[in-house]
Each structure stands twice: as structure tokens, then as C-alpha cells.
Design a protein around this motif. Structure first.
Motif, PDB file in Angstrom:
ATOM      1  N   LEU A 147     -80.847  14.412  45.539  1.00 38.40           N
ATOM      2  CA  LEU A 147     -81.547  15.694  45.543  1.00 38.40           C
ATOM      3  C   LEU A 147     -83.000  15.454  45.183  1.00 38.40           C
ATOM      4  O   LEU A 147     -83.391  14.354  44.809  1.00 38.40           O
ATOM      5  CB  LEU A 147     -80.916  16.648  44.530  1.00 38.40           C
ATOM      6  CG  LEU A 147     -79.471  17.057  44.765  1.00 38.40           C
ATOM      7  CD1 LEU A 147     -78.985  17.933  43.618  1.00 38.40           C
ATOM      8  CD2 LEU A 147     -79.298  17.767  46.087  1.00 38.40           C
ATOM      9  N   PHE A 148     -83.787  16.508  45.267  1.00 34.73           N
ATOM     10  CA  PHE A 148     -85.202  16.442  44.895  1.00 34.73           C
ATOM     11  C   PHE A 148     -85.433  17.425  43.755  1.00 34.73           C
ATOM     12  O   PHE A 148     -85.126  18.605  43.871  1.00 34.73           O
ATOM     13  CB  PHE A 148     -86.078  16.764  46.103  1.00 34.73           C
ATOM     14  CG  PHE A 148     -85.856  15.786  47.216  1.00 34.73           C
ATOM     15  CD1 PHE A 148     -86.531  14.582  47.228  1.00 34.73           C
ATOM     16  CD2 PHE A 148     -84.940  16.048  48.222  1.00 34.73           C
ATOM     17  CE1 PHE A 148     -86.308  13.662  48.232  1.00 34.73           C
ATOM     18  CE2 PHE A 148     -84.711  15.141  49.239  1.00 34.73           C
ATOM     19  CZ  PHE A 148     -85.393  13.935  49.239  1.00 34.73           C
ATOM     20  N   ILE A 149     -85.957  16.909  42.657  1.00 30.16           N
ATOM     21  CA  ILE A 149     -86.156  17.720  41.459  1.00 30.16           C
ATOM     22  C   ILE A 149     -87.634  18.099  41.344  1.00 30.16           C
ATOM     23  O   ILE A 149     -88.516  17.287  41.624  1.00 30.16           O
ATOM     24  CB  ILE A 149     -85.662  16.976  40.205  1.00 30.16           C
ATOM     25  CG1 ILE A 149     -85.703  17.884  38.979  1.00 30.16           C
ATOM     26  CG2 ILE A 149     -86.414  15.693  39.979  1.00 30.16           C
ATOM     27  CD1 ILE A 149     -84.973  17.322  37.774  1.00 30.16           C
ATOM     28  N   LEU A 150     -87.864  19.345  40.963  1.00 31.11           N
ATOM     29  CA  LEU A 150     -89.218  19.835  40.736  1.00 31.11           C
ATOM     30  C   LEU A 150     -89.596  19.500  39.298  1.00 31.11           C
ATOM     31  O   LEU A 150     -89.053  20.080  38.353  1.00 31.11           O
ATOM     32  CB  LEU A 150     -89.278  21.345  40.983  1.00 31.11           C
ATOM     33  CG  LEU A 150     -90.636  22.004  40.809  1.00 31.11           C
ATOM     34  CD1 LEU A 150     -91.619  21.499  41.860  1.00 31.11           C
ATOM     35  CD2 LEU A 150     -90.507  23.509  40.889  1.00 31.11           C
ATOM     36  N   ILE A 151     -90.492  18.539  39.145  1.00 27.52           N
ATOM     37  CA  ILE A 151     -90.954  18.120  37.820  1.00 27.52           C
ATOM     38  C   ILE A 151     -92.194  18.942  37.474  1.00 27.52           C
ATOM     39  O   ILE A 151     -93.186  18.905  38.189  1.00 27.52           O
ATOM     40  CB  ILE A 151     -91.306  16.619  37.797  1.00 27.52           C
ATOM     41  CG1 ILE A 151     -90.124  15.767  38.254  1.00 27.52           C
ATOM     42  CG2 ILE A 151     -91.803  16.206  36.421  1.00 27.52           C
ATOM     43  CD1 ILE A 151     -88.965  15.728  37.309  1.00 27.52           C
ATOM     44  N   VAL A 152     -92.129  19.671  36.375  1.00 28.62           N
ATOM     45  CA  VAL A 152     -93.240  20.515  35.931  1.00 28.62           C
ATOM     46  C   VAL A 152     -93.805  19.929  34.638  1.00 28.62           C
ATOM     47  O   VAL A 152     -93.063  19.627  33.712  1.00 28.62           O
ATOM     48  CB  VAL A 152     -92.778  21.967  35.702  1.00 28.62           C
ATOM     49  CG1 VAL A 152     -93.936  22.825  35.205  1.00 28.62           C
ATOM     50  CG2 VAL A 152     -92.197  22.540  36.979  1.00 28.62           C
ATOM     51  N   THR A 153     -95.128  19.772  34.614  1.00 27.20           N
ATOM     52  CA  THR A 153     -95.829  19.265  33.442  1.00 27.20           C
ATOM     53  C   THR A 153     -96.798  20.334  32.959  1.00 27.20           C
ATOM     54  O   THR A 153     -97.603  20.845  33.735  1.00 27.20           O
ATOM     55  CB  THR A 153     -96.593  17.978  33.792  1.00 27.20           C
ATOM     56  OG1 THR A 153     -95.690  17.050  34.382  1.00 27.20           O
ATOM     57  CG2 THR A 153     -97.211  17.352  32.559  1.00 27.20           C
ATOM     58  N   ILE A 154     -96.694  20.665  31.684  1.00 27.02           N
ATOM     59  CA  ILE A 154     -97.585  21.666  31.079  1.00 27.02           C
ATOM     60  C   ILE A 154     -98.367  20.983  29.974  1.00 27.02           C
ATOM     61  O   ILE A 154     -97.793  20.557  28.974  1.00 27.02           O
ATOM     62  CB  ILE A 154     -96.793  22.861  30.523  1.00 27.02           C
ATOM     63  CG1 ILE A 154     -95.978  23.518  31.630  1.00 27.02           C
ATOM     64  CG2 ILE A 154     -97.741  23.871  29.871  1.00 27.02           C
ATOM     65  CD1 ILE A 154     -95.038  24.596  31.152  1.00 27.02           C
ATOM     66  N   GLY A 155     -99.664  20.867  30.180  1.00 26.52           N
ATOM     67  CA  GLY A 155    -100.515  20.226  29.177  1.00 26.52           C
ATOM     68  C   GLY A 155    -100.099  18.797  28.864  1.00 26.52           C
ATOM     69  O   GLY A 155    -100.199  18.358  27.725  1.00 26.52           O
TER      70      GLY A 155
END
Length: 65
Positions: free
Chosen positions: A4-12
Motif C-alpha cells: 500500500l501507499f501511506i500518506l506521511i505527514v510531518t508537522i514542524g
């Protein structure tokens, strides 16, 4: 096993999560990239970055089409 393809979210600089139980996982790279591009184009939140990464998961993992 399933890819699968995972949405990696980075905040600061901090990665939010890297598992399909907590993050969004998609069967299609195009769908994942759509959401990553939408998040990266938010002018009011420049500290939020998103990208897609492939991930191997069990067949019973949660994912979106």
C-alpha cells in the motif's frame, strides 16, 4: 502481504504516524499523491508537509481505494 501507499505527514519536523492504523493508507499511489499535493499547497500552514511512501502490510490492514 499487500503493498500500500501511506500518506506521511510531518508537522514542524515531527512525523505524525507511519502505520495504517493511525495514518491514511491507499491502494493507489495516484490517490495518495492527490492528498499529499493538496496538503502541501495549503498556504496558511507552511510547516505541514506530506509525501507518500510504499509500505508492506498484512491483508487485514485498513486502507482506502
Amino acid at each position: 502481504m499487500k503493498v500500500l501507499f501511506i500518506l506521511i505527514v510531518t508537522i514542524g519536523g515531527q512525523t505524525v504516524d507511519q502505520s495504517c492504523e493511525q495514518a491514511l493508507c491507499f491502494e493507489s499511489i495516484d490517490r495518495c499523491l492527490y492528498f499529499a499535493n493538496r496538503m502541501n499547497r495549503q498556504p496558511q500552514a507552511p510547516e505541514i508537509k506530506a509525501h507518500c511512501q510504499h509500505i508492506n502490510v498484512d491483508d487485514d490492514s485498513r486502507w482506502y481505494r
